[in-house]
Design a protein around this motif. Structure first.
Motif, PDB file in Angstrom:
ATOM      1  N   VAL A   1      33.356   1.885  26.050  1.00  0.00           N
ATOM      2  CA  VAL A   1      32.584   1.752  27.281  1.00  0.00           C
ATOM      3  C   VAL A   1      32.814   2.952  28.193  1.00  0.00           C
ATOM      4  CG1 VAL A   1      32.298   0.363  29.376  1.00  0.00           C
ATOM      5  CG2 VAL A   1      32.595  -0.760  27.175  1.00  0.00           C
ATOM      6  N   ASN A   2      34.070   3.396  28.295  1.00  0.00           N
ATOM      7  CA  ASN A   2      34.384   4.540  29.156  1.00  0.00           C
ATOM      8  C   ASN A   2      35.401   5.431  28.453  1.00  0.00           C
ATOM      9  OD1 ASN A   2      34.923   6.380  31.155  1.00  0.00           O
ATOM     10  ND2 ASN A   2      35.200   4.846  32.757  1.00  0.00           N
ATOM     11  N   GLU A   3      34.901   6.387  27.702  1.00  0.00           N
ATOM     12  CA  GLU A   3      35.765   7.260  26.912  1.00  0.00           C
ATOM     13  C   GLU A   3      36.653   8.149  27.777  1.00  0.00           C
ATOM     14  OE1 GLU A   3      34.024   9.326  23.675  1.00  0.00           O
ATOM     15  OE2 GLU A   3      32.892   7.589  23.005  1.00  0.00           O
ATOM     16  N   LYS A   4      36.283   8.366  29.028  1.00  0.00           N
ATOM     17  CA  LYS A   4      37.082   9.200  29.923  1.00  0.00           C
ATOM     18  C   LYS A   4      38.461   8.594  30.183  1.00  0.00           C
ATOM     19  CE  LYS A   4      33.111  11.177  32.259  1.00  0.00           C
ATOM     20  NZ  LYS A   4      32.365  11.277  33.509  1.00  0.00           N
ATOM     21  N   LEU A   5      38.580   7.294  30.018  1.00  0.00           N
ATOM     22  CA  LEU A   5      39.852   6.617  30.265  1.00  0.00           C
ATOM     23  C   LEU A   5      40.886   6.856  29.169  1.00  0.00           C
ATOM     24  CD1 LEU A   5      38.707   3.164  31.688  1.00  0.00           C
ATOM     25  CD2 LEU A   5      39.620   5.121  32.947  1.00  0.00           C
TER      26      LEU A   5
ATOM     27  N   ILE B   1      43.611   1.850  34.410  1.00  0.00           N
ATOM     28  CA  ILE B   1      43.526   0.938  33.267  1.00  0.00           C
ATOM     29  C   ILE B   1      44.252  -0.373  33.573  1.00  0.00           C
ATOM     30  CG2 ILE B   1      44.116   0.583  30.834  1.00  0.00           C
ATOM     31  CD1 ILE B   1      43.619   3.552  30.410  1.00  0.00           C
ATOM     32  N   GLY B   2      45.427  -0.282  34.155  1.00  0.00           N
ATOM     33  CA  GLY B   2      46.137  -1.477  34.609  1.00  0.00           C
ATOM     34  C   GLY B   2      46.655  -2.392  33.517  1.00  0.00           C
ATOM     35  N   LEU B   3      47.029  -1.823  32.408  1.00  0.00           N
ATOM     36  CA  LEU B   3      47.573  -2.620  31.312  1.00  0.00           C
ATOM     37  C   LEU B   3      48.934  -3.201  31.704  1.00  0.00           C
ATOM     38  CD1 LEU B   3      46.732  -3.152  28.323  1.00  0.00           C
ATOM     39  CD2 LEU B   3      48.284  -1.331  27.708  1.00  0.00           C
ATOM     40  N   LYS B   4      49.204  -4.405  31.299  1.00  0.00           N
ATOM     41  CA  LYS B   4      50.509  -5.020  31.553  1.00  0.00           C
ATOM     42  C   LYS B   4      51.486  -4.558  30.472  1.00  0.00           C
ATOM     43  CE  LYS B   4      48.880  -9.218  33.855  1.00  0.00           C
ATOM     44  NZ  LYS B   4      48.061  -8.554  34.731  1.00  0.00           N
ATOM     45  N   ALA B   5      52.760  -4.504  30.835  1.00  0.00           N
ATOM     46  CA  ALA B   5      53.788  -4.042  29.896  1.00  0.00           C
ATOM     47  C   ALA B   5      53.792  -4.882  28.628  1.00  0.00           C
ATOM     48  CB  ALA B   5      55.152  -4.061  30.565  1.00  0.00           C
TER      49      ALA B   5
ATOM     50  N   LYS C   1      62.026   8.201  20.335  1.00  0.00           N
ATOM     51  CA  LYS C   1      61.893   9.309  21.298  1.00  0.00           C
ATOM     52  C   LYS C   1      60.500   9.360  21.913  1.00  0.00           C
ATOM     53  CE  LYS C   1      60.690  13.132  18.237  1.00  0.00           C
ATOM     54  NZ  LYS C   1      59.484  13.643  18.838  1.00  0.00           N
ATOM     55  N   ALA C   2      59.491   8.904  21.175  1.00  0.00           N
ATOM     56  CA  ALA C   2      58.134   8.884  21.717  1.00  0.00           C
ATOM     57  C   ALA C   2      58.028   7.884  22.871  1.00  0.00           C
ATOM     58  CB  ALA C   2      57.125   8.531  20.628  1.00  0.00           C
ATOM     59  N   ILE C   3      58.760   6.801  22.780  1.00  0.00           N
ATOM     60  CA  ILE C   3      58.767   5.802  23.846  1.00  0.00           C
ATOM     61  C   ILE C   3      59.586   6.317  25.026  1.00  0.00           C
ATOM     62  CG2 ILE C   3      59.341   3.431  24.460  1.00  0.00           C
ATOM     63  CD1 ILE C   3      57.136   3.674  22.305  1.00  0.00           C
TER      64      ILE C   3
ATOM     65  N   ASN D   1      51.820   6.567  26.127  1.00  0.00           N
ATOM     66  CA  ASN D   1      51.284   6.125  27.409  1.00  0.00           C
ATOM     67  C   ASN D   1      49.779   6.316  27.601  1.00  0.00           C
ATOM     68  OD1 ASN D   1      51.303   8.892  27.612  1.00  0.00           O
ATOM     69  ND2 ASN D   1      52.038   8.923  29.716  1.00  0.00           N
ATOM     70  N   THR D   2      49.117   6.998  26.665  1.00  0.00           N
ATOM     71  CA  THR D   2      47.661   7.125  26.733  1.00  0.00           C
ATOM     72  C   THR D   2      47.090   6.883  25.336  1.00  0.00           C
ATOM     73  OG1 THR D   2      47.508   9.482  26.178  1.00  0.00           O
ATOM     74  CG2 THR D   2      47.851   8.933  28.519  1.00  0.00           C
ATOM     75  N   TYR D   3      45.803   6.610  25.304  1.00  0.00           N
ATOM     76  CA  TYR D   3      45.133   6.432  24.016  1.00  0.00           C
ATOM     77  C   TYR D   3      45.325   7.669  23.150  1.00  0.00           C
ATOM     78  CZ  TYR D   3      41.347   6.097  20.616  1.00  0.00           C
ATOM     79  OH  TYR D   3      40.637   6.080  19.450  1.00  0.00           O
ATOM     80  N   TRP D   4      45.076   8.861  23.743  1.00  0.00           N
ATOM     81  CA  TRP D   4      45.158  10.105  22.972  1.00  0.00           C
ATOM     82  C   TRP D   4      46.575  10.355  22.454  1.00  0.00           C
ATOM     83  CZ3 TRP D   4      40.834  11.091  21.098  1.00  0.00           C
ATOM     84  CH2 TRP D   4      39.663  11.130  21.844  1.00  0.00           C
ATOM     85  N   SER D   5      47.579  10.107  23.279  1.00  0.00           N
ATOM     86  CA  SER D   5      48.956  10.361  22.826  1.00  0.00           C
ATOM     87  C   SER D   5      49.365   9.379  21.737  1.00  0.00           C
ATOM     88  CB  SER D   5      49.937  10.328  24.000  1.00  0.00           C
ATOM     89  OG  SER D   5      49.976   9.063  24.612  1.00  0.00           O
TER      90      SER D   5
END
Length: 83
Positions: free
Chosen positions: A20-24, A34-38, A59-61, A67-71
């Motif tokens: 819906v919104n690829e910029k996110l 985005i407001g995702l819950k832990a 180490k990635a965590i 923390n992002t879709y791309w990462s």
């Protein structure tokens, strides 16, 4: 790409549709936009490890790379040996 479709399905499971919104895709998942819950991020983590049969490096965590879709997509590709 097959990996991206599977990853998008995982995010849809917790209520995020990046189609819906690829910029996110570059926004912090726990941030205001985005407001995702832990707990949802934990669900994503577990589903990724199971679906892609990988172990996400600690180490990635710790370094905040998960923390992002791309990462997250980059982490999956690196663990699968895909460039």
């Amino acid at each position: 790409m097959e990996i991206e479709k599977k990853l998008e399905d995982i995010f849809r499971y917790v209520g995020i549709d990046f189609g819906v919104n690829e910029k996110l895709r570059g926004e912090n998942l726990l941030g205001i936009k985005i407001g995702l819950k832990a707990r949802d991020l934990l669900i994503i983590y577990l589903k990724i490890e199971k679906m892609f049969k990988i172990k996400i490096p600690e180490k990635a965590i710790v370094n905040g790379e998960f923390n992002t879709y791309w990462s997250i997509l980059d982490i999956i590709k690196n663990e699968k040996g895909i460039k």
